[in-house]
Design a protein around this motif. Structure first.
Motif, PDB file in Angstrom:
ATOM      1  N   ALA A  13       0.760  -1.297  -0.167  1.00  0.00           N
ATOM      2  CA  ALA A  13      -0.096  -0.088  -0.049  1.00  0.00           C
ATOM      3  C   ALA A  13       0.754   1.421   0.072  1.00  0.00           C
ATOM      4  CB  ALA A  13      -0.908  -0.031   1.273  1.00  0.00           C
TER       5      ALA A  13
ATOM      6  N   HIS B 158      -6.828   7.490   1.500  1.00  0.00           N
ATOM      7  CA  HIS B 158      -6.220   5.703   1.420  1.00  0.00           C
ATOM      8  C   HIS B 158      -7.317   4.612   1.762  1.00  0.00           C
ATOM      9  CE1 HIS B 158      -3.430   2.163   1.215  1.00  0.00           C
ATOM     10  NE2 HIS B 158      -3.881   1.938   2.334  1.00  0.00           N
TER      11      HIS B 158
ATOM     12  N   ARG C  56      -7.409   3.452  -2.560  1.00  0.00           N
ATOM     13  CA  ARG C  56      -6.293   3.017  -2.142  1.00  0.00           C
ATOM     14  C   ARG C  56      -5.299   2.938  -3.293  1.00  0.00           C
ATOM     15  NH1 ARG C  56      -5.969  -0.053   2.588  1.00  0.00           N
ATOM     16  NH2 ARG C  56      -7.916  -0.349   3.705  1.00  0.00           N
TER      17      ARG C  56
ATOM     18  N   LYS D 127       0.500   4.928   1.095  1.00  0.00           N
ATOM     19  CA  LYS D 127      -0.327   5.841   1.772  1.00  0.00           C
ATOM     20  C   LYS D 127       0.522   7.109   2.203  1.00  0.00           C
ATOM     21  CE  LYS D 127      -1.330   5.434   6.018  1.00  0.00           C
ATOM     22  NZ  LYS D 127      -1.466   7.104   6.437  1.00  0.00           N
TER      23      LYS D 127
END
Length: 349
Positions: A16, A28, A32, A18
């Protein structure tokens, strides 16, 4: 048959991406973003029975990921891995009976029970008869000098005693391939020496292949016939440690003790003066011309004693990684003419 045969293996993680702060967290949550991280990039490696191979690299270089793929804990994103003729990730019983994985930051011992109880459990898992298991425990404990500690709860053992017990638990079924990830992590000097001595003995007696990662160069120099340097998921060097020193350390250090002071300019014909403290002088002499220069040095200077040293292995390895980093930075600048110049050593961005 090769113990390990890995061809063009790749491991990519999807992580991920973020942004920091509350705003980044909210974005997020609803939208995402991800990015791919290549931990291992097209690595090929072959290991023969009985070899002791050390994997070196900085944190995040891909060493532990390599070991986990070879041990079957992770599946490569691409490429082919064969260990003892098996696909490790299939975790077949015939494969698991012949390998062991020891990680310095994890344990298989049961915290509130003595190590002897874990050994009994492992013996049952591998269908080892009680008398055979006890004979193996006695022999391994004697080699590690830990016989008197096996009946105390694990939580009351020192870190060194726990690691020795971990090794006994891992080797009870007498594996032919041993994967070690930082096996001496956090141990004192005496415990480190004991573990290294034990591993050398096990390798000699059983002919087992040992694959080792460590940040302690003493582990590598004491145990490994061969070193693999990994940086950013790629192999920089694969070969003997001596070959590494020859390739990346073109100078040798010559330490002199003189009977009388000598003017510094007289050393210029023999090498570069690294330090000069009265009658103690250190020169850096090119490796290729060393045999020719030493006799002249002894004949022309008032030398009382002379010793020749290779540079510390840590320095050589550091030089390899520094050159790789400079090469990467240079390639990036060539692709992007607006890219900033690489920082000098010691600079802080």
């Amino acid at each position: 048959m090769r113990v390990v045969d890995a061809q063009h293996i790749v491991k990519t993680y999807r992580v991920a991406d973020k942004a920091p702060g509350f705003g980044g967290t909210m974005r997020h949550l609803f939208r995402r973003k991800h990015r791919d991280v290549e931990a291992v990039r097209g690595v090929s490696i072959a290991i023969e029975p009985g070899e002791v191979v050390g994997f070196l690299g900085s944190n995040g270089a891909g060493k532990t990921t390599m070991l986990k793929m070879l041990a079957g804990l992770m599946q490569p994103t691409d490429g082919v891995v064969r260990v003892l003729g098996h696909d490790p990730f299939r975790r077949e019983a015939a494969f698991l009976r012949r390998i062991a994985l020891v990680m310095g930051n994890k344990q298989q011992l049961i915290w509130d029970l003595p190590p002897a109880e874990t050994f009994r459990i492992n013996a049952a898992v591998y269908n080892i008869p009680d008398d055979v298991a006890q004979a193996r425990v006695d022999r391994l404990a004697a080699l590690l000098e830990i016989e008197d500690e096996l009946h105390r709860p694990v939580r009351k053992l020192s870190l060194g005693q726990r690691m020795k017990s971990e090794l006994i638990a891992a080797l009870l079924h007498e594996p032919t391939v041993l994967f070690l990830d930082e096996p001496t992590l956090g141990l004192d000097v005496n415990a480190q020496a004991a573990v290294r001595s034990f591993l050398r003995t096990y390798n000699a007696e059983r002919g087992a292949a040992i694959l080792l990662t460590s940040h302690y160069m003493a582990d590598i120099t004491a145990l490994c016939d061969r070193v693999v340097l990994i940086d950013k998921g790629s192999i920089l060097h694969d070969g003997a440690l001596a070959t590494l020193v020859d390739r990346f350390a073109p100078l040798r250090e010559v330490a002199l003790k003189l009977t009388e002071p000598v003017a510094p300019e007289r050393f210029a014909a023999f090498g570069e003066v690294e330090s000069c403290d009265g009658l103690a002088v250190k020169l850096l002499v090119p490796r290729e011309g060393l045999a020719e220069r030493l006799p002249r040095l002894l004949a022309e200077l008032p030398v009382l004693d002379l010793t020749v040293h290779d540079p510390p292995v840590e320095e050589v390895v550091g030089r390899v990684f520094a050159e790789a980093s400079q090469s990467t930075a240079g390639a990036a600048s060539a692709v992007d003419p607006d890219a900033p110049e690489p920082l000098e050593a010691g600079a802080v961005s």
